[in-house]
Design a protein around this motif. Sequence first.
Motif, PDB file in Angstrom:
ATOM      1  N   GLY A  85       0.772  -1.355  -0.117  1.00  8.64           N
ATOM      2  CA  GLY A  85      -0.063   0.238   0.066  1.00  8.64           C
ATOM      3  C   GLY A  85       0.857   1.125  -0.092  1.00  8.64           C
ATOM      4  N   ALA A  86       0.352   2.304   0.503  1.00  6.68           N
ATOM      5  CA  ALA A  86       0.844   3.702   0.221  1.00  6.68           C
ATOM      6  C   ALA A  86       0.621   4.690   1.464  1.00  6.68           C
ATOM      7  CB  ALA A  86       0.379   4.344  -0.896  1.00  6.68           C
ATOM      8  N   HIS A  87       1.583   5.479   1.577  1.00  6.54           N
ATOM      9  CA  HIS A  87       1.365   6.572   2.841  1.00  6.54           C
ATOM     10  C   HIS A  87       0.494   7.761   2.061  1.00  6.54           C
ATOM     11  CE1 HIS A  87       2.184   9.085   6.326  1.00  6.54           C
ATOM     12  NE2 HIS A  87       1.949  10.039   5.497  1.00  6.54           N
ATOM     13  N   VAL A  88      -0.684   8.182   2.663  1.00  6.09           N
ATOM     14  CA  VAL A  88      -1.586   8.946   1.973  1.00  6.09           C
ATOM     15  C   VAL A  88      -1.903   9.981   3.116  1.00  6.09           C
ATOM     16  CG1 VAL A  88      -2.728   7.374   0.823  1.00  6.09           C
ATOM     17  CG2 VAL A  88      -3.603   7.733   2.856  1.00  6.09           C
ATOM     18  N   GLU A  89      -2.568  11.231   2.586  1.00 12.04           N
ATOM     19  CA  GLU A  89      -3.287  12.059   3.610  1.00 12.04           C
ATOM     20  C   GLU A  89      -4.275  11.712   4.333  1.00 12.04           C
ATOM     21  OE1 GLU A  89      -1.996  15.202   3.562  1.00 12.04           O
ATOM     22  OE2 GLU A  89      -0.486  14.835   1.901  1.00 12.04           O
TER      23      GLU A  89
ATOM     24  N   LEU B 206      -9.113   5.916   3.449  1.00 11.55           N
ATOM     25  CA  LEU B 206      -9.728   4.780   2.696  1.00 11.55           C
ATOM     26  C   LEU B 206     -10.060   5.147   1.216  1.00 11.55           C
ATOM     27  CD1 LEU B 206     -12.244   3.375   5.541  1.00 11.55           C
ATOM     28  CD2 LEU B 206      -9.708   2.627   4.772  1.00 11.55           C
ATOM     29  N   ALA B 207     -10.494   6.275   1.003  1.00 13.83           N
ATOM     30  CA  ALA B 207     -10.916   6.792  -0.544  1.00 13.83           C
ATOM     31  C   ALA B 207      -9.439   6.610  -1.184  1.00 13.83           C
ATOM     32  CB  ALA B 207     -11.389   7.995  -0.443  1.00 13.83           C
ATOM     33  N   ASP B 208      -8.404   6.994  -0.530  1.00 20.61           N
ATOM     34  CA  ASP B 208      -6.932   7.176  -1.113  1.00 20.61           C
ATOM     35  C   ASP B 208      -6.473   5.912  -1.481  1.00 20.61           C
ATOM     36  OD1 ASP B 208      -7.184   9.806  -1.060  1.00 20.61           O
ATOM     37  OD2 ASP B 208      -6.118  10.128   0.723  1.00 20.61           O
ATOM     38  N   ALA B 209      -6.815   4.770  -0.353  1.00 20.73           N
ATOM     39  CA  ALA B 209      -6.338   3.413  -0.758  1.00 20.73           C
ATOM     40  C   ALA B 209      -7.070   3.001  -1.709  1.00 20.73           C
ATOM     41  CB  ALA B 209      -6.724   2.758   0.865  1.00 20.73           C
ATOM     42  N   ALA B 210      -8.302   3.127  -1.964  1.00 21.82           N
ATOM     43  CA  ALA B 210      -9.074   2.502  -2.905  1.00 21.82           C
ATOM     44  C   ALA B 210      -8.543   2.839  -4.546  1.00 21.82           C
ATOM     45  CB  ALA B 210     -10.556   3.058  -2.935  1.00 21.82           C
ATOM     46  N   ALA B 211      -8.291   4.452  -4.507  1.00 22.08           N
ATOM     47  CA  ALA B 211      -7.934   4.720  -5.735  1.00 22.08           C
ATOM     48  C   ALA B 211      -6.437   4.429  -6.182  1.00 22.08           C
ATOM     49  CB  ALA B 211      -7.480   6.438  -5.534  1.00 22.08           C
ATOM     50  N   ARG B 212      -5.420   4.007  -5.181  1.00 22.38           N
ATOM     51  CA  ARG B 212      -4.351   3.441  -5.440  1.00 22.38           C
ATOM     52  C   ARG B 212      -4.344   1.989  -5.743  1.00 22.38           C
ATOM     53  NH1 ARG B 212      -4.015   8.066  -3.180  1.00 22.38           N
ATOM     54  NH2 ARG B 212      -2.231   9.386  -2.901  1.00 22.38           N
TER      55      ARG B 212
ATOM     56  N   ALA C 192     -12.174  -2.046   8.203  1.00 21.51           N
ATOM     57  CA  ALA C 192     -11.754  -1.985   6.687  1.00 21.51           C
ATOM     58  C   ALA C 192     -11.126  -3.013   6.275  1.00 21.51           C
ATOM     59  CB  ALA C 192     -10.904  -0.712   6.353  1.00 21.51           C
ATOM     60  N   GLU C 193     -10.968  -3.201   5.008  1.00 22.09           N
ATOM     61  CA  GLU C 193     -10.245  -4.569   4.392  1.00 22.09           C
ATOM     62  C   GLU C 193      -8.758  -4.360   4.198  1.00 22.09           C
ATOM     63  OE1 GLU C 193     -12.103  -6.224   1.091  1.00 22.09           O
ATOM     64  OE2 GLU C 193     -14.073  -6.869   1.959  1.00 22.09           O
ATOM     65  N   VAL C 194      -8.472  -3.004   4.256  1.00 24.61           N
ATOM     66  CA  VAL C 194      -7.096  -2.485   4.185  1.00 24.61           C
ATOM     67  C   VAL C 194      -6.735  -2.609   5.450  1.00 24.61           C
ATOM     68  CG1 VAL C 194      -7.826  -1.483   1.884  1.00 24.61           C
ATOM     69  CG2 VAL C 194      -7.827  -0.109   4.098  1.00 24.61           C
ATOM     70  N   ASP C 195      -5.456  -2.944   5.593  1.00 28.43           N
ATOM     71  CA  ASP C 195      -4.577  -2.867   6.853  1.00 28.43           C
ATOM     72  C   ASP C 195      -4.199  -1.312   7.113  1.00 28.43           C
ATOM     73  OD1 ASP C 195      -4.578  -5.404   7.208  1.00 28.43           O
ATOM     74  OD2 ASP C 195      -2.866  -5.849   6.012  1.00 28.43           O
TER      75      ASP C 195
END
Length: 258
Positions: free
Chosen positions: A4-8, A13-19, A49-52
């Motif tokens: 994954g990524a470091h986001v604002e 969660l929206a940023d994770a989905a976009a990436r 969330a399903e993302v960690d």
Amino acid sequence: MRIGAHVERADPLADAAARQAEVVQFFLTDPQGWEDPKPRADAEALRTAEVDIVIHAPYRINVATLNNRVRIPSRKLLLAHANGAAAVNALGLVVHGGHVNQGDDLAAGFENWRKTFAYAADQGGFPLPVLIENTAGGDNACARSLDALARLWDVVGPLGAGFCLDTCHAHAGGEALLDLVDRVKAITGRIDLVHANGSRDPFDSRRDRHDNLTQGQLDPELVVAVVRAAQAPVVVETPGGEAGQAADIAFLRTQLAG
């Protein structure tokens, strides 16, 4: 292996989905500030969330320093952010290894790390793993060289500290990436998270400037080798916003699949 990524911090969660990220890392507050985190409106969504989720502590935290005006608030802030990270069901809280000032004894910095864990224990303990991250610069850093890391781990390893390995920091800090995972694990016994970053600067530059994985002065094949060997969750902290980070995530997945 989840990537994954470091986001604002506004809408991770929206940023994770976009990436197309499976892991998302963010700050709970201004990374240059001293604020305690406040409850998040999306806390329940993050918890389920399903993302960690990974939380990064503010950059100002330096629990190793002999400067009381920095060390004491740093201990308190680290624990506050650990509690904030636990409230969103994070895997861990990443914090830089810190440093002492020029002329100070580095051994005192390691002892101050011990006192940080003792302070937390007096408050009920850290509620999740604190992942100490290697850093890129400074002769007085507690976690730049592997020699210093070994001295630090003699103190914090028995206290349950986790470790975050940053590829840019290692490269810029003068530690070759070839077989780095084996050398780190020989010291720490664990790698809990990898920050997979390229570097804008040459080896041993002591400059912490991240680049995208296929750019800059760090061989991306070495980054892939670190990720493959570590077998830990991966976060890219690379430039370029959504497009740049999505490309780096896709690059890692393609290389690892091959």
